[in-house]
Every structure is written in structure tokens, then in C-alpha cells.
Design a protein around this motif. Sequence first.
Motif, PDB file in Angstrom:
ATOM      1  N   ASP A 137      35.877 155.024 122.080  1.00 38.10           N
ATOM      2  CA  ASP A 137      36.116 153.600 122.331  1.00 38.10           C
ATOM      3  C   ASP A 137      36.211 153.271 123.816  1.00 38.10           C
ATOM      4  O   ASP A 137      36.519 152.131 124.191  1.00 38.10           O
ATOM      5  CB  ASP A 137      37.377 153.131 121.610  1.00 38.10           C
ATOM      6  N   SER A 138      35.967 154.279 124.671  1.00 35.29           N
ATOM      7  CA  SER A 138      35.905 154.087 126.140  1.00 35.29           C
ATOM      8  C   SER A 138      37.166 153.423 126.698  1.00 35.29           C
ATOM      9  O   SER A 138      37.091 152.619 127.637  1.00 35.29           O
ATOM     10  CB  SER A 138      34.674 153.248 126.512  1.00 35.29           C
ATOM     11  N   ASP A 139      38.318 153.810 126.141  1.00 34.70           N
ATOM     12  CA  ASP A 139      39.556 153.227 126.653  1.00 34.70           C
ATOM     13  C   ASP A 139      40.235 154.107 127.690  1.00 34.70           C
ATOM     14  O   ASP A 139      41.343 153.816 128.135  1.00 34.70           O
ATOM     15  CB  ASP A 139      40.526 152.935 125.503  1.00 34.70           C
ATOM     16  N   GLY A 140      39.574 155.190 128.047  1.00 34.79           N
ATOM     17  CA  GLY A 140      40.123 156.068 129.081  1.00 34.79           C
ATOM     18  C   GLY A 140      41.042 157.144 128.563  1.00 34.79           C
ATOM     19  O   GLY A 140      41.603 157.912 129.353  1.00 34.79           O
ATOM     20  N   PHE A 141      41.175 157.257 127.234  1.00 33.43           N
ATOM     21  CA  PHE A 141      42.001 158.297 126.635  1.00 33.43           C
ATOM     22  C   PHE A 141      41.307 158.833 125.375  1.00 33.43           C
ATOM     23  O   PHE A 141      40.496 158.144 124.760  1.00 33.43           O
ATOM     24  CB  PHE A 141      43.394 157.764 126.267  1.00 33.43           C
ATOM     25  N   VAL A 142      41.646 160.058 125.005  1.00 32.00           N
ATOM     26  CA  VAL A 142      41.086 160.674 123.802  1.00 32.00           C
ATOM     27  C   VAL A 142      42.215 160.905 122.806  1.00 32.00           C
ATOM     28  O   VAL A 142      43.208 161.584 123.122  1.00 32.00           O
ATOM     29  CB  VAL A 142      40.393 162.013 124.133  1.00 32.00           C
ATOM     30  N   THR A 143      42.082 160.336 121.620  1.00 36.56           N
ATOM     31  CA  THR A 143      43.073 160.554 120.564  1.00 36.56           C
ATOM     32  C   THR A 143      42.655 161.760 119.722  1.00 36.56           C
ATOM     33  O   THR A 143      41.528 162.243 119.799  1.00 36.56           O
ATOM     34  CB  THR A 143      43.176 159.323 119.652  1.00 36.56           C
ATOM     35  N   GLN A 144      43.591 162.211 118.872  1.00 42.41           N
ATOM     36  CA  GLN A 144      43.263 163.318 117.969  1.00 42.41           C
ATOM     37  C   GLN A 144      42.114 162.935 117.042  1.00 42.41           C
ATOM     38  O   GLN A 144      41.242 163.754 116.764  1.00 42.41           O
ATOM     39  CB  GLN A 144      44.486 163.713 117.146  1.00 42.41           C
ATOM     40  N   ASN A 145      42.114 161.697 116.567  1.00 37.48           N
ATOM     41  CA  ASN A 145      41.031 161.271 115.673  1.00 37.48           C
ATOM     42  C   ASN A 145      39.673 161.337 116.365  1.00 37.48           C
ATOM     43  O   ASN A 145      38.669 161.722 115.753  1.00 37.48           O
ATOM     44  CB  ASN A 145      41.288 159.845 115.166  1.00 37.48           C
ATOM     45  N   GLU A 146      39.628 160.971 117.644  1.00 34.13           N
ATOM     46  CA  GLU A 146      38.366 161.024 118.386  1.00 34.13           C
ATOM     47  C   GLU A 146      37.928 162.472 118.591  1.00 34.13           C
ATOM     48  O   GLU A 146      36.733 162.788 118.471  1.00 34.13           O
ATOM     49  CB  GLU A 146      38.525 160.308 119.729  1.00 34.13           C
ATOM     50  N   ALA A 147      38.878 163.363 118.897  1.00 26.83           N
ATOM     51  CA  ALA A 147      38.530 164.777 119.064  1.00 26.83           C
ATOM     52  C   ALA A 147      38.025 165.365 117.748  1.00 26.83           C
ATOM     53  O   ALA A 147      37.052 166.122 117.714  1.00 26.83           O
ATOM     54  CB  ALA A 147      39.744 165.563 119.564  1.00 26.83           C
ATOM     55  N   GLN A 148      38.687 164.988 116.648  1.00 24.74           N
ATOM     56  CA  GLN A 148      38.262 165.484 115.339  1.00 24.74           C
ATOM     57  C   GLN A 148      36.879 164.974 114.974  1.00 24.74           C
ATOM     58  O   GLN A 148      36.062 165.701 114.390  1.00 24.74           O
ATOM     59  CB  GLN A 148      39.274 165.060 114.274  1.00 24.74           C
ATOM     60  N   ALA A 149      36.610 163.717 115.316  1.00 26.39           N
ATOM     61  CA  ALA A 149      35.305 163.130 115.001  1.00 26.39           C
ATOM     62  C   ALA A 149      34.186 163.854 115.747  1.00 26.39           C
ATOM     63  O   ALA A 149      33.113 164.123 115.176  1.00 26.39           O
ATOM     64  CB  ALA A 149      35.304 161.644 115.344  1.00 26.39           C
ATOM     65  N   LEU A 150      34.430 164.181 117.024  1.00 23.06           N
ATOM     66  CA  LEU A 150      33.416 164.921 117.779  1.00 23.06           C
ATOM     67  C   LEU A 150      33.200 166.293 117.163  1.00 23.06           C
ATOM     68  O   LEU A 150      32.061 166.758 117.017  1.00 23.06           O
ATOM     69  CB  LEU A 150      33.823 165.049 119.246  1.00 23.06           C
ATOM     70  N   ALA A 151      34.300 166.967 116.799  1.00 22.97           N
ATOM     71  CA  ALA A 151      34.175 168.293 116.184  1.00 22.97           C
ATOM     72  C   ALA A 151      33.407 168.208 114.871  1.00 22.97           C
ATOM     73  O   ALA A 151      32.580 169.074 114.557  1.00 22.97           O
ATOM     74  CB  ALA A 151      35.561 168.887 115.955  1.00 22.97           C
ATOM     75  N   LYS A 152      33.654 167.141 114.094  1.00 28.89           N
ATOM     76  CA  LYS A 152      32.956 166.968 112.817  1.00 28.89           C
ATOM     77  C   LYS A 152      31.458 166.750 113.033  1.00 28.89           C
ATOM     78  O   LYS A 152      30.623 167.334 112.325  1.00 28.89           O
ATOM     79  CB  LYS A 152      33.551 165.787 112.059  1.00 28.89           C
TER      80      LYS A 152
END
Length: 552
Positions: free
Chosen positions: A61-76
Amino acid sequence: MNRFILFLIAFLLSPCMLLAQGETKQGSTDSAFTKADKNGDGRLGPDEVKNEALFNRMDADSDGFVTQNEAQALAKRRRARENEAAAKEVSNEPVFPANPEGEAAKRKLLSTIPAVTTGDKRPPNIVLLFSDDLGYGDISLYGSKKIPTPNIDALGKQGVRFSNAYVTAASCSPSRAGLMSGRYQQRFGFEFNTAGGAITHRLHRGLDPSVVTMTDVLKQAGYVTGMFGKWHLGTQPQFHPQARGFDEFYGFLAGAHSFFPAKAPQPFHTTIMRDKSPLIESDYLTDAIARETVKFIGANQDKPFFAYVPFNAVHTPIEATKKYQDRFPNELDPTKRDYYAMTSALDDAVGAIVAAIGKHGLSENTLVIFVNDNGGPIYTGVQSNGPLKLGKLFLFEGGIRVPMIVKMSGKFQADTVYDHPTSTLDLFPTICAAAGIKVPSDLNLDGVDLAPFVNGQSTGAPHETLFWSNGPNIAVRQGNWKLVRSYDNTWLFDLDNDIGESRNLANSKPEIVEQLEKAYQTWRSQMSKPAWPSKPNRRKVEVDGLIYEMNI
């Protein structure tokens, strides 16, 4: 190596790490995320993920931070791409199905070995203790200041400690293939790990059933044979330990297992089993493996026996009981505390097995070997390989040089150190020589009996050259020189003066590079092609400004 590189490797390798009982692949990614989240706010900022490209891929979402959900989505997304790639390059044909003709030829060769247990003099018992992912610097005898290991240390003081002992691969499964066969595992295509348990099982990946194991030879010669622990050489019936020379088996067939009791029945290729019967083990697994080995020694004290004890300690998951955790009250990092506790449990298990040998009056006539399967991994952030470079999965010293101890009264002088390069390839012929078994020349073992070299009866070194192959990655050790290459990236080290491989001499010593590369090409021409590909998540890691591709 800084904490970001550790996070990056852990994040990229998370699908390859053990999934603990009830843990998901998402949980493995979460663990890497939590380690990187140093301020504990539940998100990662640019200062915690300093690889800008990786950060931008995760920050959806380009908000300058990475959440766990975003990290999981990339891994998926990454796993989906890898699975698609794997489907394209992996054949669905069984790699090593049951081979009656090959096994008949093996039996014919073994039939030429006479029994050594029928004479007046009883041959020695043999106990081979094989730890898993132990850091080179994580036992006191090899430099640890944080983890007391009195039982392993005592074994070393009663025998020979090898300072330049190597395994044949930087990961679990191919290393075991080299150990059990006494041959470079590339000779029969075993270049990479067999992959996860389900894929291994479906595609019949494992140690070629026609290959003779050290256990086949010992059993043929009259030994009672038992295995207790992690197999990782195939899960189909033709690979089962009891099809490879073992009379008794307690342990599991796949590459990893929780140390705690399973919450429900598991698939055959994953479960703890006795012989071929699944069970749920109630004890901490390291303790259980020691318990079963001690029982085997007691039951067979009047016969020559071979006990192969491949612990799964200290492989992930990092799990320990309170009994062992309480030995490290001053360690505030819970993961480090649990790893230290696991190593202490391993040391207790070694002590219990050695004590059982002594209890039955067998110490003077038992060959005991302690060795590790590969270097300690760096992605856990807790293992130490002491002065050695990197760790498991790399062909630098931290990945392939391991602690090794050999003890036998009257055969090896106590409290000595042997400095020439040796290999786990040497254990097959060393064990057979100690047992009085003449190994058929048709086996074409790549190792040698170490006793004459250690005792000064043979001059020179056991090996002029040692070789490693891992897809695009190669390594050669010849005298003091060590060559590592990944594609066109080349490292050359003088290990006599640089054990930490900190000074790359490839540009200043091109003639040595050429000499070692020629030796490698000659060796490689005698090997087979890999019987299956490496896992598709072949990550590129920067090492000394050059790129190394990790093949598992």
C-alpha cells in the motif's frame, strides 16, 4: 553478518525451514518477521528492512511500512511462482522405484563378505553419533564459551579430535548419502536435498536402492544393527532403514520433526515409528532417541552391534523442555536459550549412551564416533560456527567443516588432535577396518581407513583433494588451498593462514584457481547428473561483493 542479512536469508528460505508440529508456512514467515521487528511495533520500517527493492515489494500500500499481512502476501506469491516453476522442471516419474535387478546384484556382492563374528575374538561394537545442524563452535571442545558440553568433551579427550573434518554436502540429505555409502553421493545423482516429505514420497526420491550402505556390510558380516533418529534418505519401502541393513529402527523418515509429542497421527513419511509401526512419542525426542539407543545396547551387549544414532538435534524447530532451559537462567534471548538448551540435551544424550557402553563393560571394545551432518545454519541467528565463514547451505568452511571425534581404546591414541583434511567418506572404511571386514574392491569407496594416518603408520594425508558439488556451486580443498565457485564468481583461500576465508586470492593466484578447476572437472566427469533438481527457490546472496546462488 549483520541482522538484516540474517533476516533476508531467513525470509527467503522460510519455505525451506522445518514446519514444527502444527506450525504453518505462514508461521515460518511470521518468525522471520518478528525477529526483524526490533522495536516490536508490529510493522517493519525502512531501517529494519534495508534492502530497498525487497521493502518496496512487500509494502503493497506504499505507506512506508510493512505489516505482517503484507510480508505474508509476498511470501505466498513467491511460493506460488516457485510451485509453478517446480511443476515445469520436475518429472512425475519415480526417481528410484524398487529395483529387483539392482538389489539382486547388491546381494550377490554382499554375499562375498564373510562373517567376522564367528571367531574366538569378538569384533568391536560400533556407535556412530550423528548430530544435526550443530554449530562448529557450539561445543566446548571446539571453542564454545556459552554452552557446556562435558560429555562430548570427555569423549574427545578419550579419543582423537579432528580439526579439518568435512562432510560431503552443506545440507542434511546428501551429506547422509555420502556418509552411509562411503562414496561421493554425486556418483548416484544425490546432489540436493530430497525436498519436503510429501514430494520425496510421491516421486520416490532417496538413496538409490542398489547402493551398498555401511550397514549392509556390517549386517552381512554378522553385526546386529540398529538405527535411532532421523533417516532423510527416502520414505518409500525400498528406502526404509530396514531395507538398507538395519535390524531395528526407531525414528522418522523425513528431514525434520518436532521435539514435542505430536498432537494427532501424522503421515507415514513424517511420523515417529518403531520399525514400520507409527507411534506418538511422549518424551522429548532427543531424550527418546537416547533412551532407545541405551535399550538396544543393553539388549545386545553379548553380541557385536552397530548403533547408528542420527539425532535431529539441533535442527529446527528450536524447542526445549524446562529441564534444559533452566540450565541457562542468564540468557535473556528465548531463542538462544532454547538452542543452548537443545545442545545441552544433545550432550546429555551422548553421555547416556556412552555411560550405557561403560555399564555393560564394553568401553574397551567399542568404537565411538561423534560427527555433525553439516555446518550450523546462519538463518536461525543462534548457531555459532566459531571462526568459520557462513554456515549450512554454503560451501564455505562454515557449511562443510564439522566437529568430529573418534574413540577406541588401543586403536586411536587418547587426547590427540589430527589436522590433515578428512571426510565423513572415511568413516565407512574406518569402521569396516576396525571390525576386521575386508571391503570388496567392487564397492569403489571414496574414503580411506583413517587409523593408519592418525597413528602415523601411513605418511602423508588421507586425501590429496576433496570435492563438493551443489548445482552451480563447487568447492575444492587441496592442501592449504580452497576454491569456491558459484557460476562465474570465484573465491580462493589459503586456509593455513586464513581459516575464516576473509581474503579472496583468486585474482592474485590465477594459476592455483586453474589447477583446482582442472582437478574439479576431472572429478565431475566421473559423477552422474543430479537425479532431481534443487528446490526452485534458488536465492542469490551477496558474499564479499560476489553473488552466491543457494541450491537446496
